[in-house]
Design a protein around this motif. Structure first.
Motif, PDB file in Angstrom:
ATOM      1  N   LYS A   1       0.837  -1.216   0.000  1.00 46.46           N
ATOM      2  CA  LYS A   1       0.000   0.000   0.000  1.00 46.46           C
ATOM      3  C   LYS A   1       0.865   1.256   0.000  1.00 46.46           C
TER       4      LYS A   1
ATOM      5  N   ASP B   1       9.107  -3.914   2.181  1.00 47.69           N
ATOM      6  CA  ASP B   1       8.442  -3.474   3.405  1.00 47.69           C
ATOM      7  C   ASP B   1       7.420  -2.394   3.064  1.00 47.69           C
ATOM      8  N   ASP B   2       6.638  -2.039   4.046  1.00 50.45           N
ATOM      9  CA  ASP B   2       5.483  -1.182   3.766  1.00 50.45           C
ATOM     10  C   ASP B   2       5.881   0.211   3.306  1.00 50.45           C
TER      11      ASP B   2
ATOM     12  N   LEU C   1      14.058  -5.097   0.780  1.00 47.21           N
ATOM     13  CA  LEU C   1      14.951  -5.504   1.870  1.00 47.21           C
ATOM     14  C   LEU C   1      15.759  -6.733   1.488  1.00 47.21           C
TER      15      LEU C   1
ATOM     16  N   ARG D   1       2.685  -8.837  16.126  1.00 46.78           N
ATOM     17  CA  ARG D   1       1.473  -9.079  15.336  1.00 46.78           C
ATOM     18  C   ARG D   1       0.249  -8.587  16.081  1.00 46.78           C
TER      19      ARG D   1
ATOM     20  N   SER E   1      -0.544  -1.455  10.928  1.00 49.13           N
ATOM     21  CA  SER E   1      -0.913  -1.759   9.540  1.00 49.13           C
ATOM     22  C   SER E   1      -0.075  -2.920   9.011  1.00 49.13           C
ATOM     23  N   GLY E   2       0.933  -3.330   9.759  1.00 47.79           N
ATOM     24  CA  GLY E   2       1.767  -4.438   9.299  1.00 47.79           C
ATOM     25  C   GLY E   2       3.237  -4.065   9.283  1.00 47.79           C
ATOM     26  N   ARG E   3       3.499  -2.780   9.446  1.00 49.31           N
ATOM     27  CA  ARG E   3       4.896  -2.357   9.403  1.00 49.31           C
ATOM     28  C   ARG E   3       5.717  -3.024  10.510  1.00 49.31           C
TER      29      ARG E   3
ATOM     30  N   ASN F   1       7.397  -6.046   9.367  1.00 45.11           N
ATOM     31  CA  ASN F   1       8.366  -5.953   8.270  1.00 45.11           C
ATOM     32  C   ASN F   1       9.716  -6.425   8.769  1.00 45.11           C
TER      33      ASN F   1
END
Lengths: 975, 219, 468
Positions: A734, A824-825, A830, B169, B208-210, B213
C-alpha cells in the motif's frame, strides 16, 4: 562533440577496442580468466585440510543446529557523562588534503570513530567529503601502521629517544644549528608554523625544507604565496587550463557544489546553466563535466592561454595557426564567450601548469574584471610557501656535502617520492642522524636511524587552515592506538623540554594567537563548530606580473605525472577501500597504467595491457598500457603513488612506481619520452571494462537548448507500462505512511566516487582484492558506470551512479525461495542476511545487477583493530549471503525512533540522509519521502527530466534519474 | 528346500516397518523438543556471574527502580549495565567488607570492568531498541519476567523470532500504561484487549503491518 | 522347469517388420532357464568380469574426486567455483538440470510404455529405472551444494520453525524441492516394487546363506502366489499411473526456474515442453550409453535384441527433432519479439564470446542425430553408442548455453561479465558422474538388471515377444 539533437540516438561505448571492434578485442573478450585454483590453496597444509574437511562435513550436517554461544558483557567502571551506550556521538575536526584543511564531523560509537562526514559549517566541506576523508577512518585502524618507536629497526621507546636526541641537539647548540635540518610536507597548521618559528629562533643557522610530491608551488610562485578563491557559482563562463578544480583541489568540494548549483535544471522555466571550457591533456573529473573539452598536450596549454589572451587583446605576436584544429576554434569561441560575460566569468589554471600560465590567467581575469567578482584574492594559507623543488635540492646538496648532522623528516616519504634525479636516498645516507616521523613505516623510515610513529589525526590535537584561511582545531576522538606522537610533540622535543602534550601546545598557541576575554568559551565553541571564527584578515592583493609566453613546443612524446586518483601521492597506498575503488573512466582497481591516446596506440600498435618500456631522461621503467579515449595524442600519463616496496600488506607491490621517472625539471610534464613495446602482457582488474550501450537507454542526455524546446525528450525514450499491468495485485504494497525514494541528478554528478566509499564505510562493505575483482566479485553497493559518447579523440565522458533501484515490482523478490529479499510497507526492497541461503537467484533476476554476493567469508581475517572500525548499526555479513544497497535502513530506523520518541512527530524531510547522499559534493543524490509532495525528492521527481532506468520492464524503480544536460556553445556545434 | 526364515520373521518384518515409521516421527519430535528445551534456549537457566547479584533483594527487598541501574533504557537501544561506580554508591557504605562484593571492589581499584555473562542476548543481526519499546508501552516484566523474584537472573523467554512476532502481530495483548512500565507485578487484566487498543491509538503504534516488516528488526 | 514350453519359432531370428525393422524382443530358442540363468548368474556369480572391475575402479576414483571437491567447497565457500556477478549460476545448476533430464527416460520407459502396453520396455526398464534413481540422486545434490549456505537448506521446506516463517511459495526453487522430492520417492517405490519378484527368484537360486537371507529379506516373503501377483500388478499399474504425470511435471517445473525469471534467454513460454523433450532425449541417450556396453559385456544380445536399440533410437531421434524445433522457435521468437534485449541475447548467444559453444551444441544435438535416419546406424550398437554419447554431451552443453550465455550479458552493458569454470567446477561435474557410475556398477553387480519375471512373460507368450 556531436550532441545528436534527438539525444536518443547517442551511441555510447566504453572502451576503445569496443569502438574499434578489433579482433584483438574480441579475442581478449573471449579470453577466459585464469581458472587456476585460488591463491589460498597454497596457504593451507595437508593436515589442516583434512582437519577442516572433517570439520566442514560436520558443519554441513550440524551447522544449523549449533546453539548460540554465551557472550560476556563488560560495563564501564566509571561511566563517562557524555556517553550513552548505544547512542553515537559526533565531533567536529578536520582532515587535510595536501596540507589544506577540510572540515569533517566524525561519528563515534562508545569511543570508536566509525564514520566521517563533512562539516556543513566548514567552507571547504559544506557538508560533503572527499573519498580520502571517507577512507581516513580505515587508515586509523590499519593494523599495518607503525606501532612502536624504532631505532635502526629495533623497537625502542620515547625515553630512549630523548637522551640521544638531546645529545645531538647539544652539539647543535654551539653552532646555532648549522647542521640541523627539518624537512616537512606542505603545512598549514598555525601552531606548527609558530613552533617552527621558535625553532628558527633557537637555531638561527638551521634550515626548514619542504617537499610535497603534490606541491602547489607553481601557483604560489605566480601569485606570491596566496591562492585565489573562486566564486564558481557566480561564473556563467568558466575556462579551465588543466585545472581539476572539481576533484584534485583543496577547495574541490566547495567548487563542485557551486559548479553544480549553477547548472541545476529541473523545470523549463528559468532554466540556466553555466558553460565550462576545458583544455587538458588527460581526462579528469573536471574535464568530464565540460561542455567543450579539448585534449591538448600539457606543454601547449601555455601557448593556448596566450592565444586566448591575444584573442582578448592582451598580448600580440602569437600565431594561432601554429595550433592544430580544433584548438583555434575552441579559443575563439571561449574568447567571445568570456568577453560577453565580463565580470561573470572565470579562467583557472591547474597546479601542474608553470607560473607563466598562472600569470597569463591572472591577466585575463583582470582584463575581464572578474577579480573581486568571481575571483577573490586569497590570503597566505601555507606556512612559509616556497619553491619546494629548490628547497629539497638544497637539502640534498647539504646532505651530500656532509653538512647535515641532524635531520628531522616530519611526515612524507621523500626516499620514495622526491625527484629521482636528485637521488635523495643516497644523500640521506650521508646525514649523521635522521629521525622520521610518519603514520606508516615506509621507504624513508627504513633509511632513517629513528622512526617515530605519528599519531593519526583522529588521535591527535592539532590545527590546520582551509584553502581560504579558515582555521580548524583538529581534536582527537580516541587515544592513540599505538605509541604514536604528534608532530607538535616531536618539534617541541627539539625546542624545549619537558615536552608538553599536543593539547597544551595547540591550546597555548591559540591562547597567545587569539587572546580573548573568555578564551575557554571561544575554544569550546571553535571545537563544537569545527571552525574558528575569523576576523577577515588582510588579503594579499594578487600581484600582476607579465609572463613572457614561449613559442609552441616541438612535437614528440610528452610524459605527464599525475597523482593517483585513488591513493594520491602514495600516502593512501595501504588503504584497501581506495585501492579497490574503481578509478574514474578506466575503472581500474589495485593498479596504475601508462595511459595513452587511441591515436598513439594505433601508431605504435599498442593494445590495452601491453607492457611497454618507458625511457625518460635516461631512466627506464616497464608499465602496462591503458588506451584512454580523450587522452591528448602525444601525451602519456603516469599516475604516481603506487609501486610501493615498503607499505603494508595492502599497498606493497601494487602497480608500478612512476616516481622512478619523475625528475626535478619535469615534475608534472616533460618532453623526450620514448616508448618501446616489450611484448609481455598485463592483466588489469577493472569493474567495467568493455561494451557498448547497444542502443539502450540507461543513460539519457541532451542539451539545454533541446530541453527548452522539448522538455520530455528523456522520459519519452522508452515506454513505461501502466501501473496495473501486472499479474499480481498492483496495490500489493500500500505504501502508506512514508514511501522512500531517491533521485540521482546526472546533471550534477561529476563521478568523484565519494558515494561509493561513503557507502563502503557506512555499511561495513568488505574489500576482495585484485584477483576477486578481476573475476567480477567486487562488493561496492553503489557503482559509477561511465559511458563515452562521440569520437575516440574527443569523446563526451559521462557518469551514472547505480545503487539498488528499490523496485516496487522487484524481480528479485519473486524468485527468492526463502523470502530473504522482500518488500516493506515503506517501499524498501529488503535483503535479510540472516534468512538468505545464497541461491543467488535474486541477482540473476535483477536487471540492474546491483546485488553483491559473499563468495567467501570476507570478514574472517579482520584484525582486532579493523573490527573496531565496523559500524555497529549494520550487520557484518557472513559467507554465502547476498547483500545490496538498503537506502541506509539503519539511518531511517534511527530517525524514526528519534521522531517517535519526540512526541510521535513524523520524520522531517532531509532528516534521513543515506551515506551516499551525505557525502556527495554536488548534492546529486536526493533522498526522501515521495508520499510527501513537499519533499525535495518529490520536487525533483516532478521534473520532466526524471526517468526510471529500465522502467520499461515494469519494475517501477524507486530510484530514478534526472537526464544529463549539456550547455554547448552554438558556435562549436561540431566540437 | 530348507526354510531361510523362521515363521517369526513375518512378525519381525511387520515390527520393523512400524518401528521405522515411529523412529522417523520420534526423530522429528526430538529435534523440536531439543530446540525448545532450556538446553538450547537457556530459558530458566541461571548463569554463573562474577557476583551473584540478586534482583530479588534489590528490587523487591530495597525497592530500587529499574532505571537506577539501567539508566539508558528510556533513551537508547541499550538499557545499560550499571558501571561499578553505581554499585559502589551504596556499597562503599554497606557491606564494605562482604566477601561476595570483593570482585566489585577489585573492579573499582584495578579499574577493570566486571565481566557479566549476558542473559538476554539477541543475535547480532537482530536490532532491538529498548527506548522505543518502553515508550510505546511494553513493560520490563513482559520480556524479563518477575526479576523481582529472581535471586539470580535468568531468561524467561526464548527470544525466538516467533516469540517476538507474537507481540509485533498483536501488540494489544501486551501493552500497559506508561505508569505501569516498571511495575513488576503488573499483569494483563480481563479487558486487556480494550486497554491495548486504546494504548495503540494513544502511542501511535502502526499496526498496519509495518511492525512485522523484516526491516523493523533486521538491517 | 523349462519342460513343456514350446521354444520360439525358428523364423524369429530373421523376422522383420513390414517396414524392415527387427521386431523380435527375444533371441532364438530362449527358454525360462536361459532367462533365469543369464540374469541371475550375473548377481550370484562369485567373480565379476574384469570389465566390471575396471569400470568400478574408474567410478570409485571419480567419486573420491567428488568428495574432495565437496569438502573443499564446504570449507571455503562457493567462491572456489567460477561463478560471479552477473553469472551467479554456473556448473552446479547446469549439472542439476542435466541429471534431472537424464532421469526422465527411466520413468518414461517404465511407466508410460507400460501403460501403453509397449513390450519393448521389458528388458530395459529395470536398468532405466535404476539409472533414473541414480541420476536424480546426483541431481538432488547439486542445488544443495550450490547454496551459499548449504547447512540451512531445510529453510526451503515448509515446517513449523522458531522464526514463524514459511518458504516463499512464489519461487520456482520451492516448486523444485517438491517436484524433485516427489519424483524421487515415486521412482524408488516403482523400482523396488518391480524388483520384488526377481529378488525372490535370486533368493531361490542363491547358494550362499547370506545371499539367501539378504535377498530373502528384500523379497518381502514373495511366494509367487496368485494373489501376490494380482496385488503386485495392481500396485504396479497404480504407481505407473502416478509416475506418468511426473514425467511431464518435473522437468516443466525445472524449466520454470528459468522461464519465470525475466532474463532474456530465460523468459520464454516454450521452455516447459522443450525441456521435457530435451529430458527424454538425453534420458534415452544415457540408457543407450549404458545398455549397449552392458549388453556386450554380459552377452545379453538374446534378451536385449536389436529391436530395443532400434526403438530407443527412434524415440531419441523423435525427441531430438522436437528439441531442434525448440532451438529454432527460440531464435525465431527473439527476432519476432522485436525486443532489443531478446534480439541481442540471440545474436550474442550465437556470435558472442561463447558463440563457439553454441555451435558445438548444434553439432551434438541437431546434426549428429540426423544419422539416425538410417536403420544401419539405429540397429548397430557401436555407432548408436557414439551418437547417444554426442547427445549426452550436447544436452549438457545446452544447459550451459542457457545458463551462462543468458546471464553474462543481460540488460545493462556496464555490468556485463564473463564466466570461466575453475578446476573445482570440473571436479564437481566429473565427480557427480563418478557417483552415478558407482551406484550403477553396484546395482549391476548385486541386483538383477533385467526384469526376470517380465522376460519370462515374453518366453511364455512368443506372440507378445514378436508383436509389431
Amino acid at each position: 562533440m556531436n550532441t545528436n539533437p534527438s539525444g536518443a540516438m547517442h551511441e555510447y561505448w566504453r572502451s576503445l577496442e569496443e569502438r574499434a571492434r578489433t579482433p584483438e578485442f574480441e579475442r581478449w573478450l573471449h579470453a577466459e580468466f585464469p581458472a587456476a585454483a585460488e591463491e589460498w590453496v597454497s596457504e593451507i597444509h595437508r593436515r589442516d585440510f583434512l582437519r577442516l574437511m572433517g570439520a566442514s562435513v560436520a558443519l554441513a550436517g550440524l551447522g544449523a543446529c549449533t546453539k548460540q554461544p554465551l557472550e560476556k558483557i563488560a560495563p564501564y567502571v566509571k561511566q563517562p557523562e557524555q556517553i550513552v551506550p548505544g547512542k553515537p556521538l559526533h565531533f567536529a575536526t578536520a582532515t587535510t588534503f595536501v596540507g589544506y584543511a577540510q572540515g569533517i564531523v566524525v561519528t563515534s560509537h562508545e569511543g570508536r570513530p566509525t564514520k566521517i562526514e563533512g562539516n556543513p559549517e566548514h567552507p571547504a566541506s559544506l557538508g560533503a567529503t572527499t573519498v580520502w576523508a571517507q577512507a581516513d577512518v580505515l587508515d586509523l585502524y590499519d593494523p599495518d601502521r607503525a606501532q612502536a618507536i624504532t631505532k635502526a629497526g629495533q623497537i625502542s621507546t620515547w625515553d630512549d629517544f630523548l637522551p640521544e636526541l638531546n645529545l645531538a641537539l647539544e652539539r647543535q647548540q654551539q653552532t646555532g644549528g648549522s647542521g640541523l635540518r627539518i624537512l616537512t610536507q606542505t603545512i598549514t597548521s598555525p601552531t606548527l608554523g609558530r613552533q617552527l618559528a621558535d625553532f628558527a629562533k633557537k637555531f638561527p643557522n638551521a634550515r626548514w625544507h619542504q617537499w610535497d610530491p603534490m606541491t602547489r608551488q607553481n601557483i604560489h610562485i605566480a601569485t606570491g604565496s596566496g591562492e585565489h578563491i573562486y566564486n564558481v557559482a557566480a561564473a556563467s563562463v568558466i575556462v579551465s587550463f588543466n585545472s581539476d578544480f572539481l576533484y584534485l583541489h583543496p577547495a574541490a568540494l566547495r567548487y563542485a557544489r557551486e559548479f553544480a548549483s549553477a547548472r541545476q535544471v529541473r523545470q523549463v522555466k528559468g532554466a540556466r546553466m553555466n558553460r565550462l571550457y576545458v583544455a587538458e591533456p588527460t581526462p579528469t573529473i573536471t574535464g568530464a563535466s565540460a561542455d567543450h573539452r579539448i585534449a591538448v598536450a600539457a606543454r601547449d596549454i601555455e601557448m593556448i592561454a596566450a592565444t586566448l589572451a591575444q584573442g582578448l587583446g592582451l598580448v600580440e605576436g602569437i600565431d594561432p595557426t601554429l595550433l592544430a584544429d580544433p584548438i583555434p576554434k575552441w579559443i575563439k569561441a571561449a574568447a567571445r564567450d568570456l568577453s560577453a560575460n565580463q565580470g561573470r566569468s572565470m579562467v583557472i589554471a591547474g597546479e601542474t601548469q608553470p607560473p607563466a600560465v598562472h600569470l597569463l590567467v591572472q591577466k585575463i581575469n583582470h582584463h575581464l574584471g572578474n577579480i573581486g567578482r568571481t575571483i577573490l584574492p586569497g590570503r597566505q594559507v601555507v606556512a612559509n610557501p616556497l619553491d619546494q623543488t629548490e628547497s629539497v635540492r638544497a637539502l640534498i646538496r647539504d646532505m651530500n656535502n656532509g653538512a647535515v648532522d641532524l635531520l628531522f623528516i616530519i611526515g612524507g616519504n621523500p626516499v620514495f617520492d622526491a625527484p629521482v634525479d636528485l637521488a635523495f636516498a643516497t644523500a640521506l645516507g650521508r646525514a649523521k642522524l635522521c629521525v622520521h616521523h610518519s603514520l606508516h613505516t615506509n621507504e624513508t623510515s627504513l633509511a632513517c636511524h629513528w622512526h617515530i610513529p605519528a599519531a593519526h589525526f583522529l588521535e591527535s590535537w592539532s590545527d590546520a587552515l582551509a584553502f581560504d584561511g579558515t582555521p580548524t582545531i583538529i581534536q582527537p576522538l580516541i587515544d592513540p592506538l599505538y605509541a604514536g606522537v604528534t608532530a607538535h610533540e616531536l618539534i617541541e622535543a627539539v625546542i624545549r623540554q619537558p615536552v608538553r602534550s599536543a593539547f597544551e601546545i595547540v591550546r597555548e598557541s591559540w591562547r597567545t594567537a587569539k587572546p580573548s576575554l573568555d578564551f575557554d568559551f571561544d575554544w569550546r565553541r571553535a571545537l563544537n563548530h569545527g571552525v574558528v571564527p575569523q576576523a577577515s584578515e588582510e588579503a594579499i592583493a594578487a600581484s600582476i606580473q607579465t609572463g613572457q609566453s614561449r613559442a609552441l613546443n616541438q612535437s614528440g612524446l610528452e610524459i605527464l605525472f599525475r597523482p593517483d586518483p585513488n591513493i594520491l601521492d602514495g600516502r593512501y597506498a595501504n588503504n584497501s577501500w581506495l585501492q579497490e575503488m574503481p578509478q574514474p573512466f578506466t575503472k581500474i582497481c589495485w593498479d596504475n597504467a601508462a595511459i595513452v591516446s587511441p591515436q598513439l596506440a594505433k601508431q605504435e600498435a599498442l593494445k590495452t595491457g601491453d607492457v611497454v618500456e618507458l625511457e625518460f631522461r635516461g631512466k627506464k621503467i616497464a608499465a602496462p598500457v591503458w588506451i584512454q579515449p580523450g587522452q591528448s595524442e602525444n601525451s602519456v600519463t603516469l599516475h604516481f603513488g603506487n609501486g610501493r616496496k615498503e607499505a603494508g600488506r595492502v599497498g606493497r607491490n601494487v602497480g608500478f612506481n612512476a616516481y622512478e621517472l619523475r625528475t626535478a625539471d619535469a615534475l608534472w610534464f616533460g618532453e623526450g619520452l620514448t616508448l618501446r613495446k616489450t611484448g609481455s602482457k598485463h592483466e588489469f582488474a577493472t569493474t567495467q571494462h568493455h561494451h557498448a550501450i547497444e542502443g539502450r537507454h540507461m543513460f539519457r542526455a541532451g542539451t539545454l537548448a533541446q530541453f527548452s524546446t522539448d522538455p520530455n525528450f528523456a522520459s519519452r525514450m522508452t515506454e513505461v507500462p501502466k501501473r496495473n499491468e501486472t499479474l499480481y495485485n498492483p496495490d500489493e504494497f500500500k505504501n502508506a505512511g512514508y514511501a522512500w525514494g531517491m533521485v540521482i541528478d546526472l546533471n550534477a554528478c561529476i563521478g568523484c566516487n565519494a558515494c561509493t566509499i561513503a557507502c563502503q564505510a557506512e555499511n561495513n562493505i568488505p574489500v576482495v582484492g585484485k584477483y576477486q575483482v578481476s573475476v567480477g566479485r567486487e562488493m561496492q553497493w553503489i557503482r559509477i558506470d561511465s559511458y563515452y559518447n562521440g569520437s575516440a579523440e574527443a569523446p563526451e565522458l559521462n557518469h551514472q551512479p547505480v545503487p539498488c533501484m528499490h523496485c516496487e515490482h522487484a524481480p528479485c523478490e519473486l524468485v527468492c525461495p526463502v523470502g530473504a529479499t522482500v518488500h516493506d510497507d515503506e517501499g524498501l526492497n529488503l535483503q535479510v542476511y540472516n534468512r538468505c541461503v545464497g541461491t543467488r537467484y535474486c541477482s540473476n533476476n535483477c536487471p540492474y545487477k546491483v546485488r553483491r554476493f559473499n563468495f567467501f567469508e570476507l570478514n574472517s581475517k579482520l584484525s582486532a583493530s579493523e573490527k573496531l572500525g565496523k559500524n555497529p548499526d549494520v550487520t557484518v555479513r557472513s559467507r554465502g549471503v547476498m547483500e545490496k544497497c538498503t537506502y541506509c535502513l539503519q539511518r531511517i530506523n534511527a530517525a524514526r525512533h528519534v521522531a517517535e520518541l519526540d512526541h510521535n512527530r513524523s520524520i522531517r524531510d532531509g532528516e534521513v540522509m543515506p551515506a551516499c547522499a551525505q557525502a556527495c559534493p554536488t548534492e546529486a543524490i536526493i533522498f526522501g519521502d515521495i508520499n510527501n509532495s513537499n519533499s525535495r525528492v518529490s520536487e525533483f521527481k516532478r521534473s520532466p527530466l526524471n526517468y526510471g532506468m529500465l522502467a520499461e520492464l515494469n519494475t517501477r524503480p524507486r530510484t530514478t534519474y534526472l537526464a544529463k544536460l549539456r550547455n554547448p556553445n552554438p558556435e562549436l556545434a561540431s566540437l | 528346500m530348507a526354510q531361510i526364515f523362521s515363521p517369526r520373521s513375518n512378525v519381525q518384518a511387520k515390527v520393523i516397518i512400524v518401528a521405522t515409521i515411529l523412529l522417523v516421527c520420534a526423530g522429528g519430535w526430538l529435534t523440536s523438543a531439543v530446540w525448545w528445551s532450556p538446553y538450547t534456549t537457556y530459558v530458566n537457566v541461571p548463569f554463573d556471574q562474577p557476583v551473584p547479584f540478586s534482583h530479588q533483594h534489590h528490587v523487591a527487598g530495597l525497592g530500587i527502580d529499574c532505571r537506577y541501574c539501567h539508566t539508558s533504557v528510556e533513551t537508547s537501544s541499550f538499557a545499560g549495565i550499571p558501571a561499578t561506580e553505581t554499585c559502589m554508591t551504596c556499597h562503599s557504605q554497606l557491606w564494605t567488607e562482604a566477601l561476595l562484593l570483593a570482585p566489585v571492589r577489585a573492579s573499582l581499584t584495578s579499574n577493570t570492568s566486571l565481566k557479566w555473562t549476558r542473559v538476554y542476548d539477541l543475535p547480532d543481526f537482530a536490532y532491538f531498541d529498548h527506548s522505543i519499546h518502553v515508550r510505546k508501552g511494553v513493560g520490563c516484566s513482559t520480556c524479563h519476567g518477575r526479576v523481582d523474584q529472581m535471586p539470580i537472573t535468568w531468561k524467561t523467554q526464548t527470544l525466538y523470532m516467533k516469540w517476538c512476532l507474537e507481540c509485533h502481530r498483536a501488540p494489544q495483548n501486551y501493552l500497559r500504561p506508561q505508569n505501569e512500565i516498571y511495575h513488576m507485578a503488573w499483569h494483563p487484566s480481563k479487558d486487556q484487549t480494550a486497554l491495548g487498543r486504546q494504548l495503540i491509538a494513544q502511542n501511535h503504534i502502526d499496526t498496519s503491518g509495518r511492525l512485522t516488516n523484516c526491516s523493523t528488526c533486521h538491517r | 522347469m523349462s519342460a513343456g514350453i514350446i521354444p520360439p519359432d525358428e523364423q524369429v531370428r530373421t523376422r522383420l517388420s513390414p517396414l524392415g525393422y527387427p521386431s523380435n524382443l527375444l533371441g532364438p530358442r530362449v527358454t525360462y532357464a536361459d532367462v533365469n540363468e543369464s540374469i541371475s548368474s550375473i548377481v550370484l556369480c562369485d567373480r565379476a568380469p574384469a570389465q566390471w572391475w575396471v569400470g568400478f575402479a574408474v567410478a570409485f576414483a571419480l567419486l573420491m574426486i567428488f568428495f574432495l571437491a565437496v569438502s573443499w567447497l564446504l570449507i571455503r565457500g562457493i567462491g572456489i567455483w567460477g561463478v560471479n556477478i552477473p553469472v551467479a549460476w554456473g556448473f552446479a545448476i547446469v549439472n542439476f538440470v542435466w541429471w534431472i533430464g537424464i532421469g526422465h527416460a527411466g520413468t518414461f520407459i517404465s511407466a508410460i510404455l507400460l501403460l501403453m502396453f509397449q513390450n519393448w520396455r521389458t528388458a530395459i526398464n529395470r536398468l532405466a529405472e535404476a539409472m533414473t534413481l541414480f541420476a536424480v540422486a546426483c541431481a538432488g545434490l547439486m542445488p544443495l551444494l550450490h547454496l551459499g549456505r548449504p547447512w540451512v537448506f531445510f529453510w526451503l521446506l515448509p515446517y513449523p520453525d522458531t522464526m514463524g516463517m514459511w518458504p516463499q511459495f512464489r519461487s520456482p526453487l520451492v516448486w523444485d524441492v517438491f517436484a524433485v522430492g516427489t519424483y524421487f520417492t515415486v521412482s524408488i517405490l516403482f523400482w523396488f516394487l518391480g524388483l520384488v519378484p526377481d529378488l525372490a527368484t535370486i533368493r531361490d537360486r542363491a547358494r550362499r546363506v547370506w545371499q539367501k537371507k539378504l535377498y530373502g529379506f528384500l523379497a518381502l516373503g514373495w511366494r509367487n502366489s496368485a494373489d501376490h501377483w494380482q496385488r503386485h500388478q495392481t500396485a504396479y499399474l497404480l504407481l505407473a499411473g502416478l509416475a506418468t504425470p511426473l514425467v511431464l511435471s518435473v522437468h516443466s517445473v525445472v524449466s520454470l526456474d528459468f522461464a519465470v525469471a525475466q532474463l532474456p534467454g530465460w523468459h520464454s513460454t516454450i521452455f516447459p515442453p522443450y525441456f521435457v523433450a530435451g529430458a527424454i532425449y538425453s534420458g534415452f541417450a544415457m540408457v543407450l550409453n549404458i545398455v549397449i556396453p552392458v549388453r556386450k559385456i554380459y552377452h545379453l544380445e538374446n534378451l536385449i535384441t536389436e529391436r530395443y536399440l532400434n526403438n530407443m533410437a527412434n524415440v531419441m531421434f523423435a525427441t531430438g527433432l522436437m528439441v531442434s524445433y525448440g532451438y529454432f522457435i527460440e531464435a525465431f521468437m527473439s527476432w519476432y519479439s522485436g525486443d532489443i534485449f531478446e534480439q541481442y541475447m540471440m545474436t550474442n548467444r550465437a556470435f558472442g564470446p561463447y558463440g563457439w559453444i553454441f555451435w558445438v551444441l548444434m553439432l551434438c544435438n541437431v546434426l549428429v542425430p540426423q544419422t539416425l535416419w538410417s536403420r544401419r546406424i539405429r540397429c548397430n550398437p557401436f555407432p548408436l553408442f557414439i551418437v547417444a554419447f554426442f547427445v549426452n554431451v550436447g544436452m549438457w552443453i545446452e544447459r550451459f548455453v542457457i545458463v551462462v550465455t543468458s546471464l553474462h550479458r543481460d540488460f545493462i552493458p556496464s555490468s556485463w561479465g564473463s564466466y570461466a569454470p575453475t578446476l573445482w567446477d570440473w571436479a564437481t561435474l566429473f565427480g557427480s558422474v563418478g557417483l552415478f557410475l558407482m551406484l550403477l556398477f553396484l546395482f549391476i553387480r548385486f541386483l538383477p538388471m533385467i526384469s526376470i519375471s517380465e522376460s519370462r512373460e515374453l518366453v511364455a507368450e512368443p506372440a507378445k515377444a514378436n508383436a509389431l
